[in-house]
Design a protein around this motif. Sequence first.
Motif, PDB file in Angstrom:
ATOM      1  N   LEU A   1     -14.838  -1.499   0.740  1.00  0.00           N
ATOM      2  CA  LEU A   1     -14.439  -0.341  -0.081  1.00  0.00           C
ATOM      3  C   LEU A   1     -14.097  -0.640  -1.595  1.00  0.00           C
ATOM      4  O   LEU A   1     -14.837   0.309  -2.503  1.00  0.00           O
ATOM      5  N   ASN A   2     -13.370  -1.462  -2.065  1.00  0.00           N
ATOM      6  CA  ASN A   2     -13.270  -1.606  -3.393  1.00  0.00           C
ATOM      7  C   ASN A   2     -14.607  -1.968  -4.266  1.00  0.00           C
ATOM      8  O   ASN A   2     -14.580  -1.635  -5.324  1.00  0.00           O
TER       9      ASN A   2
ATOM     10  N   ASP B   1      -4.980   4.017  -0.193  1.00  0.00           N
ATOM     11  CA  ASP B   1      -5.379   2.733   0.378  1.00  0.00           C
ATOM     12  C   ASP B   1      -4.665   2.898   1.747  1.00  0.00           C
ATOM     13  O   ASP B   1      -5.058   2.045   2.769  1.00  0.00           O
ATOM     14  N   GLY B   2      -3.471   2.972   1.753  1.00  0.00           N
ATOM     15  CA  GLY B   2      -2.563   2.917   2.764  1.00  0.00           C
ATOM     16  C   GLY B   2      -3.133   3.968   3.928  1.00  0.00           C
ATOM     17  O   GLY B   2      -3.019   3.289   5.060  1.00  0.00           O
ATOM     18  N   ALA B   3      -3.380   5.183   3.573  1.00  0.00           N
ATOM     19  CA  ALA B   3      -4.081   5.989   4.669  1.00  0.00           C
ATOM     20  C   ALA B   3      -5.396   5.428   5.106  1.00  0.00           C
ATOM     21  O   ALA B   3      -5.383   5.404   6.310  1.00  0.00           O
ATOM     22  N   TRP B   4      -6.148   4.770   4.284  1.00  0.00           N
ATOM     23  CA  TRP B   4      -7.444   4.332   4.939  1.00  0.00           C
ATOM     24  C   TRP B   4      -7.102   3.180   5.635  1.00  0.00           C
ATOM     25  O   TRP B   4      -7.631   2.964   6.663  1.00  0.00           O
ATOM     26  N   LEU B   5      -6.390   2.031   5.226  1.00  0.00           N
ATOM     27  CA  LEU B   5      -5.965   0.904   6.031  1.00  0.00           C
ATOM     28  C   LEU B   5      -5.321   1.277   7.366  1.00  0.00           C
ATOM     29  O   LEU B   5      -5.521   0.726   8.447  1.00  0.00           O
ATOM     30  N   ASP B   6      -4.454   2.301   7.211  1.00  0.00           N
ATOM     31  CA  ASP B   6      -3.922   2.844   8.603  1.00  0.00           C
ATOM     32  C   ASP B   6      -3.143   1.489   9.123  1.00  0.00           C
ATOM     33  O   ASP B   6      -3.200   1.319  10.538  1.00  0.00           O
TER      34      ASP B   6
ATOM     35  N   LEU C   1      -0.575   4.580  -9.908  1.00  0.00           N
ATOM     36  CA  LEU C   1      -0.289   3.416  -9.098  1.00  0.00           C
ATOM     37  C   LEU C   1      -0.087   3.751  -7.683  1.00  0.00           C
ATOM     38  O   LEU C   1      -0.641   3.246  -6.424  1.00  0.00           O
ATOM     39  N   GLU C   2       1.022   4.777  -7.446  1.00  0.00           N
ATOM     40  CA  GLU C   2       1.415   5.331  -6.096  1.00  0.00           C
ATOM     41  C   GLU C   2       0.390   6.029  -5.365  1.00  0.00           C
ATOM     42  O   GLU C   2      -0.057   5.889  -4.357  1.00  0.00           O
ATOM     43  N   HIS C   3      -0.684   6.853  -6.098  1.00  0.00           N
ATOM     44  CA  HIS C   3      -1.677   7.558  -5.827  1.00  0.00           C
ATOM     45  C   HIS C   3      -2.610   6.430  -5.054  1.00  0.00           C
ATOM     46  O   HIS C   3      -3.056   6.611  -3.852  1.00  0.00           O
TER      47      HIS C   3
END
Length: 199
Positions: free
Chosen positions: A97-98, A73-78, A66-68
């Motif tokens: 993307l999903n 996603d966090g890096a992609w969303l920036d 889940l953290e991965h």
Amino acid sequence: MTDGAKRGYAKGRAKRGEILDQAMALFGEAGYRGASLRVIATRCGISHPGLLHHFPTKESLLLAVLEHRDEVDGAWLDLGSTTGVRRLRRFAELAALNAARRGIVELFTVVSAEATAADHPAHAYFVRRYAHSVSGAELAYTQALAEGALREGVDPALAGAQLIALMDGLQVQWLLGDGASDMAGVLRAHLQAQLTVPL
């Protein structure tokens, strides 16, 4: 660090990544309770003790998966460098993307439903994640309001909660319809109806 140690470290990281990928797929297929560490180990071509070397418990593996997903996603969303309307646009782009990552969508949908039980190992994780997701969406709406881009009568707090609920509901429909629905298109139309500027 010697060359041999560097190779061993890189090999260990690669195997850990493979375990996370296989676990993500199996948790999505069978749910957390239905997934077996032995099956994940077999899919990775390692022994059960070999898997436990990387992840000592099933719970630790689930949380790592889940953290991965959140890190990717966090890096992609920036989200740190996007605000307001641009930030809302990124939510619609994430839905697009999903649509290319069925396994991840299945994982999130199945495990988040299971985790409503207070004794589920990911319960606290999802409580925190939803609070963070809703507050992030609310912030984007608040920033859009400050930019003068939000339609009159749209409440940022309510709109933020609705956006996250809509995203999750669309994912369920998309899974049940075997990918036939347009998650990103519906989300874009919803967001556009709340804005005074093009999304």
